[in-house]
Design a protein around this motif. Structure first.
Motif, short mmCIF file in Angstrom:
data_model
loop_
_atom_site.label_atom_id
_atom_site.label_comp_id
_atom_site.label_asym_id
_atom_site.label_seq_id
_atom_site.Cartn_x
_atom_site.Cartn_y
_atom_site.Cartn_z
N LYS A 1 2.31 1.82 -3.46
CA LYS A 1 1.23 2.31 -4.33
C LYS A 1 0.99 3.80 -4.07
O LYS A 1 0.88 4.59 -5.02
N SER A 2 0.96 4.20 -2.81
CA SER A 2 0.72 5.61 -2.49
C SER A 2 1.87 6.50 -2.96
O SER A 2 1.65 7.64 -3.35
N GLU A 3 3.09 5.97 -2.95
CA GLU A 3 4.24 6.74 -3.44
C GLU A 3 4.15 6.96 -4.95
O GLU A 3 4.53 8.01 -5.46
N ASP B 1 0.83 -1.21 0.00
CA ASP B 1 0.00 0.00 0.00
C ASP B 1 0.87 1.27 0.00
O ASP B 1 0.53 2.26 -0.66
N GLU C 1 1.24 7.13 -6.48
CA GLU C 1 0.10 8.05 -6.60
C GLU C 1 0.50 9.49 -6.34
O GLU C 1 0.04 10.40 -7.03
N ASN C 2 1.32 9.71 -5.33
CA ASN C 2 1.68 11.10 -5.00
C ASN C 2 2.88 11.62 -5.80
O ASN C 2 3.31 12.75 -5.61
#
Length: 188
Positions: free
Chosen positions: A31-33, A28, A35-36
């Motif tokens: 994935k967030s890295e 997760d 996304e940002n």
């Protein structure tokens, strides 16, 4: 800090870390890295991931294959037409400093062909992107599992060697994971 990640590091992530990530905290977080925008996946690395280890990276990080995800987060980053800042200086370094002893035995035509091939590789594109980010005063690092030693019979040095000459920060995946704060990964 922005991180350009190499195929070798993505492969290490899915082979050696994610199988033990029972609560998907690391999955997760990665994935967030993406996304940002802190974790950068370039087109040439994405293409390598499609065929390396039978596509294991893209099978495991399956969101990277989703059309909407790719569209929403502009992944992979297109690098085909990037030119390095100080283009003349970069090409002089390419012709003189980035060469391996093997390439010095090539005739001019063979060397030009190898140079053209190298500039199409993920390695060269990551380095050029890092140079562009660095010229804009962005904090940038290339994450790769390559070492400076050896050249695998290639005409140009490996990523860490070239980046050392260009003053671009390079680290391995374990080093990157150590500096990320707050992921609190538990391996069982």
């Amino acid at each position: 800090m922005k991180v350009i990640i190499d195929t070798s590091s993505l492969l290490s992530l899915v082979r050696y870390y994610l199988p033990f990530d029972q609560k998907t905290k690391l999955f997760d977080f990665i994935k967030s890295e993406f996304e940002n925008g802190n974790l950068i996946l370039i087109d040439a690395v994405y293409q390598e991931c499609e065929y390396t280890a039978q596509g294991l990276v893209l099978k495991t990080l399956n969101y990277l294959k989703e059309k909407e995800f790719k569209k929403d987060f502009k992944l992979p980053l297109k690098t085909k037409d990037l030119l390095p800042p100080s283009t003349k200086k970069f090409y002089n370094l390419l012709n003189d400093n980035f060469r391996t002893p093997l390439s010095r035995r090539l005739n001019d035509a063979e060397f030009e062909e190898r140079k053209k091939e190298f500039l199409e590789t993920a390695d060269a594109r990551m380095i050029i992107l890092a140079l562009i980010k660095k010229s804009k005063k962005e904090e940038i690092v290339i994450v790769t599992e390559e070492s400076e030693n050896g050249n695998d019979h290639k005409a140009f040095k490996k990523i860490p060697s070239i980046c050392k000459m260009l003053d671009i920060k390079v680290m391995t995946l374990p080093d990157l994971l150590k500096i990320y704060q707050g992921i609190d990964i538990e391996f069982k």
